[in-house]
Design a protein around this motif. Structure first.
Motif, PDB file in Angstrom:
ATOM      1  N   LEU A  46       0.830  -1.203   0.000  1.00 20.66           N
ATOM      2  CA  LEU A  46       0.000   0.000   0.000  1.00 20.66           C
ATOM      3  C   LEU A  46       0.864   1.251   0.000  1.00 20.66           C
ATOM      4  N   VAL A  47       1.892   1.259   0.848  1.00 17.14           N
ATOM      5  CA  VAL A  47       2.820   2.393   0.865  1.00 17.14           C
ATOM      6  C   VAL A  47       3.511   2.540  -0.492  1.00 17.14           C
ATOM      7  N   GLU A  48       3.889   1.406  -1.061  1.00 17.74           N
ATOM      8  CA  GLU A  48       4.573   1.430  -2.355  1.00 17.74           C
ATOM      9  C   GLU A  48       3.671   2.011  -3.446  1.00 17.74           C
ATOM     10  N   PHE A  49       2.418   1.576  -3.471  1.00 12.93           N
ATOM     11  CA  PHE A  49       1.491   2.089  -4.481  1.00 12.93           C
ATOM     12  C   PHE A  49       1.191   3.568  -4.263  1.00 12.93           C
ATOM     13  N   MET A  50       1.157   4.004  -3.012  1.00 12.34           N
ATOM     14  CA  MET A  50       0.961   5.435  -2.762  1.00 12.34           C
ATOM     15  C   MET A  50       2.145   6.244  -3.275  1.00 12.34           C
ATOM     16  N   VAL A  51       3.359   5.739  -3.046  1.00 10.54           N
ATOM     17  CA  VAL A  51       4.550   6.431  -3.553  1.00 10.54           C
ATOM     18  C   VAL A  51       4.550   6.463  -5.073  1.00 10.54           C
ATOM     19  N   ILE A  52       4.207   5.323  -5.686  1.00 11.39           N
ATOM     20  CA  ILE A  52       4.188   5.261  -7.154  1.00 11.39           C
ATOM     21  C   ILE A  52       3.117   6.183  -7.718  1.00 11.39           C
ATOM     22  N   GLY A  53       1.918   6.160  -7.107  1.00 13.27           N
ATOM     23  CA  GLY A  53       0.847   7.031  -7.589  1.00 13.27           C
ATOM     24  C   GLY A  53       1.201   8.501  -7.469  1.00 13.27           C
ATOM     25  N   ALA A  54       1.784   8.879  -6.318  1.00 12.17           N
ATOM     26  CA  ALA A  54       2.176  10.282  -6.152  1.00 12.17           C
ATOM     27  C   ALA A  54       3.280  10.667  -7.133  1.00 12.17           C
ATOM     28  N   SER A  55       4.224   9.748  -7.377  1.00 10.08           N
ATOM     29  CA  SER A  55       5.310  10.048  -8.315  1.00 10.08           C
ATOM     30  C   SER A  55       4.781  10.231  -9.728  1.00 10.08           C
ATOM     31  N   LEU A  56       3.866   9.346 -10.149  1.00 12.81           N
ATOM     32  CA  LEU A  56       3.302   9.481 -11.494  1.00 12.81           C
ATOM     33  C   LEU A  56       2.448  10.738 -11.622  1.00 12.81           C
ATOM     34  N   ALA A  57       1.669  11.057 -10.574  1.00 12.64           N
ATOM     35  CA  ALA A  57       0.876  12.291 -10.630  1.00 12.64           C
ATOM     36  C   ALA A  57       1.783  13.522 -10.692  1.00 12.64           C
ATOM     37  N   GLY A  58       2.858  13.504  -9.888  1.00 10.40           N
ATOM     38  CA  GLY A  58       3.796  14.624  -9.948  1.00 10.40           C
ATOM     39  C   GLY A  58       4.481  14.735 -11.303  1.00 10.40           C
TER      40      GLY A  58
END
Length: 410
Positions: A46-58
């Motif tokens: 879950l933490v990993e997907f949050m980091v990936i999602g935030a990175s892609l959105a950024g």
């Protein structure tokens, strides 16, 4: 309508099924040598997907801002973040492999992969951190540039005011000189002797007598009169230039420039006060937020960006590493799954039997204590050695000697 209570048979079956499932999972974990706590692994993912999602959105927002409307450049800027996201997704499985693999070489490769993936995550998260501080930093930089421009305009205005004052002073000095020269020429002209006139008598060629009035003027009079006239002309032209210089000087208002500088300083201070990074930097260096330099701000920016990025890069990996429990943590299992070979059973039984025989022989070889006075003398007076020899070849348990009291009781 009330519900009927569940059947006891169904409850027993469910409980039996749950116990059987737990027993099967435990045996499987014992056989594999480790146990994975999937709840912790789910949190790590879950933490990993949050980091990936935030990175892609950024990355998407970054490409939209800096692609300048070119859709080719927009999609080109998104290719690398997609690859980075795929690399970041490998950190949790690599952390599990680093704990479950028995080969140290494979474990080393997994650890190297974790470090590489953490480096990619650090880059992505640090970019997000910089984007978080970027708007305030840009506002502070913009207002600081406006302040510098206002200060430069005021300095330029000061130079122009100084030049205008110097021009007015020059024209005033020249006008004073012309006035003084004109006054001196006028005084000299006034001090010259008046024109002398006298009668002249004579006879012309025809013999006729004539009489004329002849006036003689001082030769300096003409020169002084020309000087006075020129001074008047110069005074008129210089007076006009002086008026124009004074008008130009009056148009140069330093108060307005000072007000622009004050407004720019206030805008810059407001922007700095809204910048968390400037506030923390000023707190660390012990200066006013408006007095911190760009070098100090960017030095503190490295701490505020890279340290949280490193923590975010290794947090889910550490959680995945901690989600694996090795066998030595199981307190309810047997001796590491040790079993007895059936071929060795006779030897083990013989050793146990021999040990029992020796213990029984030592117990019977001890001298019996004398019976106290008044005690009943046992009827069976056989010696313990003979009794032990009589029963040495038997496989059953050795019977203790029977006393008289025991026989009487029987």
């Amino acid at each position: 309508m009330s519900k009927s209570p569940p059947s006891r048979d169904v409850q027993r079956e469910r409980r039996a099924w749950s116990l059987e499932s737990q027993r099967w999972k435990h045996e499987r974990d014992v056989e594999k040598g480790y146990r994975i706590k999937w709840g912790y692994v789910a949190i790590a993912y879950l933490v990993e997907f949050m980091v990936i999602g935030a990175s892609l959105a950024g990355a998407w927002l970054f490409a939209g801002v800096y692609s300048d409307g070119d859709w080719h450049a927009f999609y080109f800027m998104l290719l690398a973040p997609l690859v980075y996201a795929a690399v970041e997704l490998c950190r949790v499985p690599l952390g599990i492999l680093a704990r479950t693999q028995r080969s140290w070489f494979v474990r080393g490769l997994a650890i190297v992969g974790i470090i590489f993936a953490a480096g990619v995550t650090t880059k992505s998260v640090s970019q997000l951190g910089e984007m978080m501080f970027h708007p305030r930093l840009m506002e502070a930089a913009r207002t600081k540039t406006a302040l510098k421009d206002a200060q430069a305009d005021r300095a330029s205005l000061d130079n122009r005011i100084a030049a205008a004052d110097a021009r007015v002073q020059q024209y005033t000095t020249e006008l004073d000189q012309i006035e003084r020269r004109s006054t001196e020429n006028a005084a000299q002209l006034a001090s010259l002797p008046a024109q002398r006139c006298e009668k002249v008598f004579g006879t012309n060629s025809r013999g006729v007598r004539y009489q004329n009035l002849k006036c003689v003027t001082d030769p300096r009079t003409q020169t002084l009169a020309a000087s006075v006239a020129k001074a008047g002309t110069d005074r008129a032209a210089l007076t006009k230039e002086l008026e124009e210089a004074r008008k130009a000087r009056a148009a140069l208002d330093r108060g307005q420039a000072d007000r622009r500088v004050a407004d720019a300083e206030q805008a810059y201070r407001n922007a700095v006060n809204r910048s968390q990074l400037h506030s923390f930097t000023a707190m660390v260096y012990g200066v006013d937020p408006i007095d911190v330099t760009d070098a100090q701000v960017h030095a503190f920016l490295r701490i505020f960006v890279f340290v949280p990025a490193l923590c975010a890069a290794f947090a889910s990996t550490i959680l995945a590493l901690s989600a694996v429990s090795v066998r030595k943590t199981f307190m309810d299992e047997d001796d590491l799954g040790a079993t007895i070979d059936p071929a060795a059973s006779p030897y083990l039984i013989d050793q146990l039997t021999e040990g029992l025989r020796q213990e029984i022989g030592l117990a019977q070889a001890k001298p019996q204590r004398e019976a106290p006075s008044g005690a009943v003398i046992p009827l069976d007076r056989r010696q313990p050695a003979a009794h032990a020899g009589a029963h040495a070849g038997t496989q059953g348990p050795v019977q203790p000697p029977v006393t008289a009291s025991a026989g009487a009781g029987a």
